[in-house]
Design a protein around this motif. Structure first.
Motif, PDB file in Angstrom:
ATOM      1  N   ASP A 180     105.322   7.872  26.651  1.00  0.00           N
ATOM      2  CA  ASP A 180     105.698   6.492  26.321  1.00  0.00           C
ATOM      3  C   ASP A 180     107.189   6.470  26.001  1.00  0.00           C
ATOM      4  OD1 ASP A 180     102.994   5.772  26.316  1.00  0.00           O
ATOM      5  OD2 ASP A 180     102.829   5.789  24.141  1.00  0.00           O
ATOM      6  N   ARG A 212     111.326  10.110  14.225  1.00  0.00           N
ATOM      7  CA  ARG A 212     110.390  10.918  15.013  1.00  0.00           C
ATOM      8  C   ARG A 212     110.387  12.392  14.576  1.00  0.00           C
ATOM      9  NH1 ARG A 212     106.275   8.655  18.048  1.00  0.00           N
ATOM     10  NH2 ARG A 212     106.355  10.457  19.409  1.00  0.00           N
ATOM     11  N   GLN A 229      95.022   7.878  16.707  1.00  0.00           N
ATOM     12  CA  GLN A 229      96.420   7.443  16.812  1.00  0.00           C
ATOM     13  C   GLN A 229      97.329   8.657  16.863  1.00  0.00           C
ATOM     14  OE1 GLN A 229      94.686   5.141  14.644  1.00  0.00           O
ATOM     15  NE2 GLN A 229      94.906   3.543  16.172  1.00  0.00           N
ATOM     16  N   PHE A 274     108.414   0.448  27.429  1.00  0.00           N
ATOM     17  CA  PHE A 274     108.438  -0.876  26.792  1.00  0.00           C
ATOM     18  C   PHE A 274     109.828  -1.226  26.297  1.00  0.00           C
ATOM     19  CE2 PHE A 274     104.659   1.612  25.678  1.00  0.00           C
ATOM     20  CZ  PHE A 274     103.653   0.867  26.265  1.00  0.00           C
ATOM     21  N   LYS A 275     110.093  -2.542  26.238  1.00  0.00           N
ATOM     22  CA  LYS A 275     111.276  -3.005  25.509  1.00  0.00           C
ATOM     23  C   LYS A 275     110.935  -3.005  24.036  1.00  0.00           C
ATOM     24  CE  LYS A 275     111.748  -6.779  28.344  1.00  0.00           C
ATOM     25  NZ  LYS A 275     112.294  -8.079  28.742  1.00  0.00           N
ATOM     26  N   TYR A 276     111.871  -2.576  23.217  1.00  0.00           N
ATOM     27  CA  TYR A 276     111.652  -2.594  21.775  1.00  0.00           C
ATOM     28  C   TYR A 276     111.317  -4.027  21.331  1.00  0.00           C
ATOM     29  CZ  TYR A 276     112.512  -2.875  16.839  1.00  0.00           C
ATOM     30  OH  TYR A 276     112.357  -3.153  15.516  1.00  0.00           O
ATOM     31  N   SER A 277     110.274  -4.136  20.520  1.00  0.00           N
ATOM     32  CA  SER A 277     109.833  -5.425  19.994  1.00  0.00           C
ATOM     33  C   SER A 277     109.842  -5.345  18.467  1.00  0.00           C
ATOM     34  CB  SER A 277     108.415  -5.707  20.524  1.00  0.00           C
ATOM     35  OG  SER A 277     107.832  -6.812  19.884  1.00  0.00           O
ATOM     36  N   ILE A 319     100.745  -4.365  18.446  1.00  0.00           N
ATOM     37  CA  ILE A 319     101.806  -3.362  18.644  1.00  0.00           C
ATOM     38  C   ILE A 319     103.135  -3.989  19.051  1.00  0.00           C
ATOM     39  CG2 ILE A 319     101.384  -2.699  21.077  1.00  0.00           C
ATOM     40  CD1 ILE A 319     101.727  -0.117  18.360  1.00  0.00           C
ATOM     41  N   ARG A 320     103.096  -4.982  19.939  1.00  0.00           N
ATOM     42  CA  ARG A 320     104.318  -5.704  20.320  1.00  0.00           C
ATOM     43  C   ARG A 320     104.057  -7.194  20.165  1.00  0.00           C
ATOM     44  NH1 ARG A 320     104.057  -1.101  23.212  1.00  0.00           N
ATOM     45  NH2 ARG A 320     102.292  -1.958  24.340  1.00  0.00           N
ATOM     46  N   ARG A 326     108.872  -5.700  14.884  1.00  0.00           N
ATOM     47  CA  ARG A 326     107.589  -6.058  14.280  1.00  0.00           C
ATOM     48  C   ARG A 326     107.778  -6.323  12.792  1.00  0.00           C
ATOM     49  NH1 ARG A 326     105.547  -8.396  16.502  1.00  0.00           N
ATOM     50  NH2 ARG A 326     103.331  -8.033  16.276  1.00  0.00           N
ATOM     51  N   THR A 337      96.048   9.855  21.438  1.00  0.00           N
ATOM     52  CA  THR A 337      97.419  10.169  21.789  1.00  0.00           C
ATOM     53  C   THR A 337      97.941  11.229  20.843  1.00  0.00           C
ATOM     54  OG1 THR A 337      97.917   7.929  22.558  1.00  0.00           O
ATOM     55  CG2 THR A 337      99.749   9.236  21.886  1.00  0.00           C
ATOM     56  N   PRO A 376     103.942  11.303  24.056  1.00  0.00           N
ATOM     57  CA  PRO A 376     105.078  10.374  24.004  1.00  0.00           C
ATOM     58  C   PRO A 376     106.272  10.955  23.264  1.00  0.00           C
ATOM     59  CG  PRO A 376     103.037   9.277  23.337  1.00  0.00           C
ATOM     60  CD  PRO A 376     102.754  10.751  23.399  1.00  0.00           C
ATOM     61  N   ILE A 426     110.472   3.733  24.634  1.00  0.00           N
ATOM     62  CA  ILE A 426     110.957   2.442  24.147  1.00  0.00           C
ATOM     63  C   ILE A 426     112.440   2.352  24.495  1.00  0.00           C
ATOM     64  CG2 ILE A 426     111.455   1.072  22.092  1.00  0.00           C
ATOM     65  CD1 ILE A 426     109.023   2.310  20.752  1.00  0.00           C
ATOM     66  N   GLN A 478     109.391   8.730  23.343  1.00  0.00           N
ATOM     67  CA  GLN A 478     110.037   7.443  23.010  1.00  0.00           C
ATOM     68  C   GLN A 478     111.495   7.358  23.436  1.00  0.00           C
ATOM     69  OE1 GLN A 478     107.693   5.548  22.234  1.00  0.00           O
ATOM     70  NE2 GLN A 478     106.210   6.722  21.034  1.00  0.00           N
ATOM     71  N   PHE A 536     109.589   1.811  14.155  1.00  0.00           N
ATOM     72  CA  PHE A 536     109.302   0.615  14.954  1.00  0.00           C
ATOM     73  C   PHE A 536     107.845   0.174  14.882  1.00  0.00           C
ATOM     74  CE2 PHE A 536     109.298   4.524  17.492  1.00  0.00           C
ATOM     75  CZ  PHE A 536     107.977   4.563  17.905  1.00  0.00           C
ATOM     76  N   CYS A 537     106.955   0.968  14.274  1.00  0.00           N
ATOM     77  CA  CYS A 537     105.523   0.891  14.601  1.00  0.00           C
ATOM     78  C   CYS A 537     104.659   0.277  13.493  1.00  0.00           C
ATOM     79  CB  CYS A 537     105.025   2.293  14.931  1.00  0.00           C
ATOM     80  SG  CYS A 537     103.310   2.351  15.423  1.00  0.00           S
TER      81      CYS A 537
HETATM   82  N1  SAH Z   1     100.339   7.025  18.255  1.00  0.00           N
HETATM   83  C1  SAH Z   1     101.023   6.989  19.450  1.00  0.00           C
HETATM   84  C2  SAH Z   1     101.457   5.633  19.940  1.00  0.00           C
HETATM   85  C3  SAH Z   1     100.837   4.392  19.472  1.00  0.00           C
HETATM   86  S1  SAH Z   1     101.529   2.901  20.047  1.00  0.00           S
HETATM   87  C4  SAH Z   1     102.252   7.870  19.338  1.00  0.00           C
HETATM   88  O1  SAH Z   1     102.682   8.210  18.279  1.00  0.00           O
HETATM   89  O2  SAH Z   1     102.833   8.180  20.346  1.00  0.00           O
HETATM   90  C5  SAH Z   1     101.719   3.116  21.776  1.00  0.00           C
HETATM   91  C6  SAH Z   1     103.131   2.993  22.236  1.00  0.00           C
HETATM   92  O3  SAH Z   1     103.610   1.687  22.024  1.00  0.00           O
HETATM   93  C7  SAH Z   1     104.118   3.877  21.491  1.00  0.00           C
HETATM   94  O4  SAH Z   1     104.105   5.185  21.942  1.00  0.00           O
HETATM   95  C8  SAH Z   1     105.417   3.182  21.755  1.00  0.00           C
HETATM   96  O5  SAH Z   1     106.010   3.624  22.945  1.00  0.00           O
HETATM   97  C9  SAH Z   1     105.016   1.716  21.917  1.00  0.00           C
HETATM   98  N2  SAH Z   1     105.428   0.911  20.763  1.00  0.00           N
HETATM   99  C10 SAH Z   1     105.012   1.007  19.493  1.00  0.00           C
HETATM  100  N3  SAH Z   1     105.656   0.111  18.712  1.00  0.00           N
HETATM  101  C11 SAH Z   1     106.495  -0.574  19.518  1.00  0.00           C
HETATM  102  C12 SAH Z   1     107.447  -1.621  19.304  1.00  0.00           C
HETATM  103  N4  SAH Z   1     107.665  -2.140  18.108  1.00  0.00           N
HETATM  104  N5  SAH Z   1     108.141  -2.074  20.380  1.00  0.00           N
HETATM  105  C13 SAH Z   1     107.944  -1.544  21.612  1.00  0.00           C
HETATM  106  N6  SAH Z   1     107.067  -0.561  21.865  1.00  0.00           N
HETATM  107  C14 SAH Z   1     106.351  -0.067  20.836  1.00  0.00           C
END
Ligand code: SAH
Ligand code: SF4
Ligand code: F3S
Length: 442
Positions: free
Chosen positions: A306, A280, A203, A337-340, A52-53, A342, A239, A266, A308, A268, A165-166
């Motif tokens: 959650d 979103r 998820q 979290f800090k944005y990472s 994820i990060r 990917r 979640t 979440p 970011i 974000q 971001f995911c």
């Molecule tokens: N399915 C869930 C979240 C899955 S990931 C949802 O939709 O809410 C869990 C959390 O990791 C996310 O809610 C987000 O806050 C964080 N996350 C996901 N990708 C990220 C990234 N690239 N950088 C930082 N945080 C991230």
């Protein structure tokens, strides 16, 4: 009889990986393995990984480095990488780490016995398919061993939302829901083995639309049917995505006694501009309106989320909008979290990447606010009587600990005969991450 081989599994990432690790242990159980909790004595080590990060993914390679010594000491030791890093990096892992014998993605672990046999025969096995067949129900009969009072149960997997971001839509694939009858069977089996609380996983668990005997069931219908199982006293789910909070699910929070008053929802970010850039598909105002409806159905529900910070293009004003949303909601508990960036996700390539020091500063400010809210939520429990399911002995002698209806850790002075029981507890004092209480009459 030959002595069984020993399997050590190390799990990273989300609860779905915890669930998958149990399933992998069952799959390899059928191939003659028993689980051990020491890597040093294992014949097979599986790392069930998270992508994820960046930090989460890096852990795998440093852990593999640490396993070198064990492999040198025991050349028969087989090492496998499973989970989301396995899915995302596949062959790259075999290239980078010669000591890895097998790589298996999250969709194909029901094939572990054959992959293990290939590795035992001296080959290196790789399977990152998205197979047609359903992995969940291919693992054969479960051992009917007793187990602790709480369990996870995956009902839905994968994601079609593609937040910018995911990695999850790429590592876990498209949304798939398990048929309701299979979920109910698995729940009955868990209850027969001593489970009283089940957390339904996915998820996007509230996008659940599994086949039922009278058409597709949503998550609310599934929860109501599960609630009828004698001995299943508590249900949670995680979640969920704000856009899938259907009316009947919100209603269930008000009228289904077994559905616990805790919801991880979440958001974000609190900035509409950033929410749009994240894909979103809802605004901050819509999220706040949704929270208000959920609270109208269940006033004492504890909301978690959650966040970011430092998503590409995030300005100070966007960040302030997130702080304002947090103040408006009043969370009981949150992850931030800090944005990472990917690899392979749209946002990673965008302009306006936020400098690391700005991300760190915003994260610290957000976490200070979230911590204060968590403290307030803990403090607000003092004097209340809440249900607690006792799960294990406490750190101090003569204590047992468990989770409240609101998923807060609670410890009381009581004997181990309380383990596995649910009792009303009067909360006496609050610490940052736990509550102290005493057994209440009734
Ligand atoms: N399915 C869930 C979240 C899955 S990931 C949802 O939709 O809410 C869990 C959390 O990791 C996310 O809610 C987000 O806050 C964080 N996350 C996901 N990708 C990220 C990234 N690239 N950088 C930082 N945080 C991230
Ligand atoms: Fe990732 Fe978004 Fe899907 Fe959650 S909804 S798993 S954050 S893509
Ligand atoms: Fe991580 Fe995969 Fe879960 S990336 S958060 S283990 S779905």
């Amino acid at each position: 009889m030959t002595t069984p081989r020993k399997l050590f599994i190390k799990t990273y990432g989300c609860q779905m990986n915890v669930y998958d690790s149990e399933r992998m242990a069952e799959a390899l159980g059928a191939a003659g393995y028993v689980v051990t909790d020491t890597a040093e004595t294992a014949d097979m080590i599986l790392l069930n990984t998270c992508h994820i990060r960046e930090k989460a993914a890096e852990k795998v390679y440093s852990e593999l480095g640490r396993l070198k010594g064990l492999k040198a000491a025991n050349p028969d030791l087989k090492i496998g990488v499973a989970g989301c890093v396995a899915q995302a990096e596949g062959e790259e892992i075999l290239r980078r780490q010669p000591l890895v014998d097998l790589v298996v993605g999250p969709q194909s672990y029901h094939r572990l016995p054959e992959l293990e046999a290939r590795a035992r025969a001296g080959g290196r096995a790789l399977d990152t398919d998205f197979p047609e067949e359903d992995k969940f129900d291919r693992l054969g009969g479960r051992p009917k061993a007793q187990r602790g009072p709480t369990a996870f149960l995956t009902v839905q997997e994968g994601c079609d939302k593609f937040c910018a971001f995911c990695v999850v839509p790429y590592t876990r694939g498209a949304e798939v829901s398990r048929p309701a009858a299979r979920v109910l069977d698995e729940a009955r089996d868990l209850v027969a083995r001593g489970v009283r609380e089940i957390t339904l996983l996915g998820q996007n668990v509230n996008a659940y639309h599994g086949e039922g005997q009278d058409g597709a069931w949503g998550l609310a219908r599934l929860i109501r049917e599960l609630a009828r199982i004698e001995g299943l006293d508590r249900i949670r789910y995680t979640t969920s995505h704000p856009n899938d909070m259907e009316d009947d699910l919100i209603a269930a929070h008000g009228d289904c006694r077994e559905l616990m008053p805790y919801l991880h929802l979440p958001v974000q970010s609190g900035s509409d501009r950033i929410l749009k850039a994240m894909n979103r598909k809802h605004s901050a105002e819509q999220y706040l309106a949704l929270i208000a409806r959920i609270r109208a159905a269940r006033p004492d529900i504890l909301i978690s989320g959650d966040f970011i910070v430092g998503f590409p293009g995030e300005t100070e004003a966007d960040f302030e909008a997130t702080m304002a949303l947090v103040r408006a909601v009043g969370y009981g508990q949150c992850y931030s979290f800090k944005y990472s960036p990917r690899p392979g996700t749209p946002a990673a390539e965008r302009e306006g990447q936020v400098p690391e020091d700005v991300k760190s500063d915003r994260l610290a400010r957000l976490q200070a606010l979230l911590d204060a809210q968590q403290q307030a939520a803990q403090q607000a429990m003092v004097g209340r009587v809440v249900g607690v399911l006792f799960e294990k002995p406490g750190r101090m002698q003569g204590q047992v600990v468990g989770k409240s209806d609101h998923l807060q850790a609670v410890h009381v002075e009581a004997g181990e005969d309380w383990l596995g029981r649910i009792a009303p507890v009067e909360i006496l004092a609050a610490a940052p991450n736990s509550l102290a209480g005493r057994l209440a009459a009734g």
